[in-house]
Design a protein around this motif. Structure first.
Motif, PDB file in Angstrom:
ATOM      1  N   TRP A  97       0.826  -1.215   0.000  1.00 27.62           N
ATOM      2  CA  TRP A  97       0.000   0.000   0.000  1.00 27.62           C
ATOM      3  C   TRP A  97       0.862   1.267   0.000  1.00 27.62           C
ATOM      4  CZ3 TRP A  97      -4.672   0.362  -1.584  1.00 27.62           C
ATOM      5  CH2 TRP A  97      -5.563  -0.701  -1.463  1.00 27.62           C
ATOM      6  N   LEU A  98       1.956   1.241   0.727  1.00 21.89           N
ATOM      7  CA  LEU A  98       2.845   2.411   0.724  1.00 21.89           C
ATOM      8  C   LEU A  98       3.431   2.649  -0.664  1.00 21.89           C
ATOM      9  CD1 LEU A  98       4.639   1.903   4.166  1.00 21.89           C
ATOM     10  CD2 LEU A  98       3.013   3.720   3.588  1.00 21.89           C
ATOM     11  N   ASP A  99       3.763   1.577  -1.378  1.00 25.71           N
ATOM     12  CA  ASP A  99       4.262   1.700  -2.748  1.00 25.71           C
ATOM     13  C   ASP A  99       3.193   2.248  -3.689  1.00 25.71           C
ATOM     14  OD1 ASP A  99       6.756   0.746  -2.032  1.00 25.71           O
ATOM     15  OD2 ASP A  99       6.333  -1.329  -2.616  1.00 25.71           O
ATOM     16  N   LYS A 100       1.926   2.039  -3.342  1.00 25.13           N
ATOM     17  CA  LYS A 100       0.809   2.550  -4.161  1.00 25.13           C
ATOM     18  C   LYS A 100       0.631   4.061  -3.997  1.00 25.13           C
ATOM     19  CE  LYS A 100      -1.500  -1.116  -5.914  1.00 25.13           C
ATOM     20  NZ  LYS A 100      -1.839  -1.213  -7.349  1.00 25.13           N
ATOM     21  N   GLY A 101       1.236   4.624  -2.939  1.00 24.97           N
ATOM     22  CA  GLY A 101       1.107   6.069  -2.743  1.00 24.97           C
ATOM     23  C   GLY A 101       0.402   6.478  -1.470  1.00 24.97           C
ATOM     24  N   VAL A 102       0.021   5.493  -0.628  1.00 28.42           N
ATOM     25  CA  VAL A 102      -0.526   5.825   0.688  1.00 28.42           C
ATOM     26  C   VAL A 102       0.578   6.471   1.520  1.00 28.42           C
ATOM     27  CG1 VAL A 102      -1.404   4.804   2.826  1.00 28.42           C
ATOM     28  CG2 VAL A 102      -2.285   4.010   0.618  1.00 28.42           C
ATOM     29  N   SER A 103       0.250   7.504   2.289  1.00 30.21           N
ATOM     30  CA  SER A 103       1.267   8.254   3.043  1.00 30.21           C
ATOM     31  C   SER A 103       1.505   7.713   4.441  1.00 30.21           C
ATOM     32  CB  SER A 103       0.864   9.730   3.147  1.00 30.21           C
ATOM     33  OG  SER A 103       0.890  10.332   1.867  1.00 30.21           O
ATOM     34  N   GLY A 104       0.696   6.752   4.864  1.00 32.69           N
ATOM     35  CA  GLY A 104       0.885   6.193   6.187  1.00 32.69           C
ATOM     36  C   GLY A 104      -0.366   5.516   6.688  1.00 32.69           C
ATOM     37  N   PHE A 105      -0.403   5.254   8.001  1.00 35.68           N
ATOM     38  CA  PHE A 105      -1.492   4.474   8.581  1.00 35.68           C
ATOM     39  C   PHE A 105      -1.851   4.966   9.975  1.00 35.68           C
ATOM     40  CE2 PHE A 105       0.643   1.667   5.615  1.00 35.68           C
ATOM     41  CZ  PHE A 105      -0.393   1.011   4.976  1.00 35.68           C
ATOM     42  N   ARG A 106      -3.124   4.834  10.302  1.00 32.16           N
ATOM     43  CA  ARG A 106      -3.575   4.832  11.684  1.00 32.16           C
ATOM     44  C   ARG A 106      -3.572   3.360  12.085  1.00 32.16           C
ATOM     45  NH1 ARG A 106      -8.288   2.200  14.171  1.00 32.16           N
ATOM     46  NH2 ARG A 106      -8.672   3.274  16.134  1.00 32.16           N
ATOM     47  N   ILE A 107      -3.004   3.068  13.264  1.00 30.09           N
ATOM     48  CA  ILE A 107      -2.755   1.678  13.631  1.00 30.09           C
ATOM     49  C   ILE A 107      -3.698   1.272  14.750  1.00 30.09           C
ATOM     50  CG2 ILE A 107      -0.979   0.040  14.342  1.00 30.09           C
ATOM     51  CD1 ILE A 107       1.040   2.186  13.236  1.00 30.09           C
ATOM     52  N   ASP A 108      -4.580   0.351  14.434  1.00 28.46           N
ATOM     53  CA  ASP A 108      -5.704  -0.026  15.280  1.00 28.46           C
ATOM     54  C   ASP A 108      -5.303  -1.012  16.384  1.00 28.46           C
ATOM     55  OD1 ASP A 108      -8.734  -0.270  15.653  1.00 28.46           O
ATOM     56  OD2 ASP A 108      -8.192  -2.367  15.285  1.00 28.46           O
ATOM     57  N   ALA A 109      -5.780  -0.765  17.592  1.00 29.99           N
ATOM     58  CA  ALA A 109      -5.745  -1.736  18.705  1.00 29.99           C
ATOM     59  C   ALA A 109      -4.392  -2.423  18.862  1.00 29.99           C
ATOM     60  CB  ALA A 109      -6.846  -2.784  18.484  1.00 29.99           C
ATOM     61  N   ILE A 110      -3.316  -1.704  18.627  1.00 27.23           N
ATOM     62  CA  ILE A 110      -2.012  -2.330  18.426  1.00 27.23           C
ATOM     63  C   ILE A 110      -1.420  -2.916  19.710  1.00 27.23           C
ATOM     64  CG2 ILE A 110      -0.629  -0.242  18.732  1.00 27.23           C
ATOM     65  CD1 ILE A 110      -0.159  -2.995  16.030  1.00 27.23           C
ATOM     66  N   LEU A 111      -1.799  -2.404  20.881  1.00 26.47           N
ATOM     67  CA  LEU A 111      -1.223  -2.941  22.118  1.00 26.47           C
ATOM     68  C   LEU A 111      -1.650  -4.381  22.375  1.00 26.47           C
ATOM     69  CD1 LEU A 111      -1.314  -0.039  24.726  1.00 26.47           C
ATOM     70  CD2 LEU A 111       0.419  -0.608  23.035  1.00 26.47           C
ATOM     71  N   ASN A 112      -2.695  -4.823  21.681  1.00 22.54           N
ATOM     72  CA  ASN A 112      -3.191  -6.180  21.897  1.00 22.54           C
ATOM     73  C   ASN A 112      -2.364  -7.256  21.204  1.00 22.54           C
ATOM     74  OD1 ASN A 112      -5.976  -5.731  23.289  1.00 22.54           O
ATOM     75  ND2 ASN A 112      -5.951  -4.265  21.599  1.00 22.54           N
ATOM     76  N   ILE A 113      -1.418  -6.880  20.343  1.00 18.43           N
ATOM     77  CA  ILE A 113      -0.721  -7.911  19.553  1.00 18.43           C
ATOM     78  C   ILE A 113       0.221  -8.759  20.395  1.00 18.43           C
ATOM     79  CG2 ILE A 113      -0.895  -6.590  17.411  1.00 18.43           C
ATOM     80  CD1 ILE A 113       2.119  -5.940  17.698  1.00 18.43           C
ATOM     81  N   LYS A 114       0.641  -8.247  21.555  1.00 16.20           N
ATOM     82  CA  LYS A 114       1.540  -9.023  22.418  1.00 16.20           C
ATOM     83  C   LYS A 114       0.713  -9.752  23.474  1.00 16.20           C
ATOM     84  CE  LYS A 114       5.539 -10.530  23.723  1.00 16.20           C
ATOM     85  NZ  LYS A 114       6.332 -11.407  22.855  1.00 16.20           N
ATOM     86  N   LYS A 115       0.770 -11.074  23.451  1.00 16.32           N
ATOM     87  CA  LYS A 115      -0.004 -11.885  24.372  1.00 16.32           C
ATOM     88  C   LYS A 115       0.878 -12.370  25.538  1.00 16.32           C
ATOM     89  CE  LYS A 115      -3.477 -11.791  21.374  1.00 16.32           C
ATOM     90  NZ  LYS A 115      -3.236 -10.741  20.406  1.00 16.32           N
ATOM     91  N   VAL A 116       0.213 -12.939  26.532  1.00 18.65           N
ATOM     92  CA  VAL A 116       0.889 -13.514  27.692  1.00 18.65           C
ATOM     93  C   VAL A 116       0.748 -15.028  27.615  1.00 18.65           C
ATOM     94  CG1 VAL A 116       0.886 -13.673  30.196  1.00 18.65           C
ATOM     95  CG2 VAL A 116       0.455 -11.477  29.111  1.00 18.65           C
ATOM     96  N   PHE A 117       1.850 -15.726  27.733  1.00 17.41           N
ATOM     97  CA  PHE A 117       1.833 -17.177  27.563  1.00 17.41           C
ATOM     98  C   PHE A 117       2.213 -17.887  28.869  1.00 17.41           C
ATOM     99  CE2 PHE A 117       2.799 -15.198  23.473  1.00 17.41           C
ATOM    100  CZ  PHE A 117       1.756 -15.700  22.709  1.00 17.41           C
TER     101      PHE A 117
END
Length: 558
Positions: A189-209
């Motif tokens: 998408w960045l190569d297509k010309g998008v200038s960046g992103f709003r990053i959703d719910a990102i703190l949830n990607i790290k889980k506890v095992f």
């Protein structure tokens, strides 16, 4: 602090389903965004964040993505998106997409392959766990209510993890193959010309095992505990975020803004410092201050002093470190004017007041669609009128806590995400000029009073005032003070009063805000050089300023 291309801009969030429909099917689309680019340019917008418009079953209104590479036909086509990128570029405007990579849709090819072979390689793109004694692997409650675990179709005792809706299985960031797929998509998408992103719910990607058997103390009578406990316990998320930054954002000089809640002071430099994971992050401190873990029924209104104090705290913590993104509303919250202005005080004057307080803080301001005309919460007369899954869950929680149907409806009316999702009010005509068909969500009945068409003709409108605030941010004389200047509170403990200096290298501005109906008199130290902007006719005698109710006044001072 290093100066970046995006810092002097003004950003605008579009919820595409509710912005502008060009097909007459009641759903906004990308061609509607293209049609309104000149309107946004005239407002003073440089950066446009578009909430998800990828292929999706819309279980959570597009935050459940079935194909990251394909625009959903409801919103248009990939060709439409390419045209939008090209038209935005012609106007020196930038497009941000919503990066939703904590989870995807259960209709995504990866999940379909995982379900077809629960012991195969795609199962490791997700979190498949065995139940314990015929029950779920642990007692975590999802953001939308109920267990975070759902049985994998076709299995007896295998469950998959979904912190959000059951149609939003969580992605396993521990798997390097999964991360490679995500980075490939971001760069595409960045190569297509998008200038960046709003990053959703990102703190949830790290889980506890291990996930299996990892219970938390129950916090409601359902015996479950909020899944947010995991965020506070998990360690090592920086490894993933640094890798994403270095593999995707930095090579493209892309802008990234994180949806980050409840960050600690120590984490701020990690997120948005000189070597931070993101360019910026949203300031949710004021919004979160009234939140209760028990449910919306226990939420507290954000008082004028609480709004002010939380803004001041954010400014104190962030300014030496990086750039915050300021908001008063978005697609996940009710309308800012209803959140931060007492109901009995709501008027065009108080709407301009809260606009000034947001836009004049140090940071990158994000305006949400309709905010610039002062759109307000809608009134739902029956729960059947609600679309949002979060609202439906909170209605149920209120009933379970002893509230009547009428009381529960009143509670969710105040906080429903659908308040911000009613169609954009373009005109006073049929369906507010949003569509020629039947809108997917009813238009707020006040559209005949609050709409773009009428406000564009009125130099005293809320819209005209937002245009003036956007212009001030770019005005050569004051830009350095407004964008980069220090933020210094003034008369910090004065009741229902919000005021601060924006001190630049050459110019100093003093922003005064009377956060009540009654007038007040303020003595200004130093010399008042000029009235820069005011939402009412200012009254100044020497160094004495008389502020009307909800007056916001920007002065240049010595």
């Amino acid at each position: 602090m290093r100066k970046e291309w995006w810092q002097e801009k003004v950003a605008y969030q579009i919820y595409p389903k509710s912005f502008k429909d060009t097909k007459g099917n009641g759903i906004g689309d990308i061609r509607g965004i293209i049609e309104k680019l000149d309107y946004l340019k005239s407002l003073g917008i440089d950066i446009i964040w578009i909430s998800p418009c990828f292929l999706s079953p819309l279980a959570d209104q597009g935050y459940d993505i079935a194909d990251y590479y394909k625009i959903d036909p409801r919103f248009g086509s990939n060709e439409d998106m390419e045209e939008l990128l090209a038209e935005a570029k012609k106007r020196d405007m930038h497009i941000l997409l919503d990066l939703v990579v904590n989870h995807c849709s259960d209709e995504h090819e990866w999940f379909q392959k995982a379900v077809a072979d629960p012991k195969g390689p795609y199962a490791d793109y997700f979190f498949f766990e065995e139940g314990i004694d015929g029950k779920e692997p642990n007692n975590w409650r999802s953001y939308f209510g109920g267990s975070v675990w759902e049985k994998v179709p076709g299995t007896e005792n295998t469950y998959y993890l979904h912190l959000f809706h059951k149609k939003q299985p969580d992605l396993n960031w521990e798997n390097p193959k999964l991360r490679e797929e995500i980075y490939k998509m971001i760069n595409w998408w960045l190569d297509k010309g998008v200038s960046g992103f709003r990053i959703d719910a990102i703190l949830n990607i790290k889980k506890v095992f291990p996930l299996q058997g990892h219970h938390y103390p129950a916090d409601r009578e359902d015996g479950m505990a909020a899944c947010t406990n995991m965020i506070y316990e998990a360690e090592g998320i920086g490894e993933f975020l640094r890798e994403m930054r270095d593999r995707c954002f930095r090579p493209h000089n892309a802008f990234s803004v994180g949806e980050v809640f409840n960050e600690t002071e120590e984490q701020i430099p990690e997120f948005i410092g000189e070597d931070g994971y993101f360019s910026s992050m949203f300031d949710f401190r004021a919004h979160s201050s009234g939140h209760s873990d028990k449910g919306w029924f226990d939420n507290k209104p954000v008082t004028p002093n609480a709004y002010r104090d939380n803004c001041y705290l954010t400014q104190r913590l962030v300014n030496p470190v990086g750039f915050i993104s300021t908001v008063i509303e978005n697609h996940d919250e009710s309308r800012g004017v209803n959140s931060y202005i007492p109901a009995e005080d709501l008027s065009d004057t108080s709407k301009k007041f809260i606009a000034t307080m947001q836009m004049m803080q140090r940071g990158l301001p994000f305006i949400y669609q309709g905010q610039e005309i002062g759109m307000e919460n809608v009134i739902f007369h029956d729960i059947s009128e609600v679309d949002d899954i979060s609202t439906l869950d909170e209605y149920k929680i209120a009933l379970e806590n002893g509230y009547s149907k009428e009381e529960a409806l009143k509670i969710v009316n105040r906080y429903s995400r659908d308040n911000a999702r009613t169609p954009m009010q373009w005109t006073g005509g049929k369906e507010a000029g949003f569509t020629t068909g039947k809108p997917w969500l009813p238009v707020n009945p006040n559209y005949t009073r609050i709409n773009v068409e009428s406000q564009e003709k009125d130099p005293a409108s809320v819209l005209a005032y937002y245009k003036a605030l956007c212009a001030l941010r770019k005005q050569e004389e004051y830009k350095e003070a407004v964008v980069y200047g220090d933020f210094i509170p003034f008369l910090e403990k004065e009741d229902r009063f919000m005021a601060f200096y924006r001190k630049g290298e050459k110019k100093t501005l003093l922003v005064l805000g009377n956060y009540r109906k009654e007038e007040r008199e303020v003595e200004i130290p130093g010399t008042i050089k000029k009235v820069v902007l005011s939402n009412v006719e200012p009254r100044i005698n020497g160094n004495t300023v008389k502020l009307s109710g909800y007056e916001a006044l920007i002065l240049e001072v010595e």
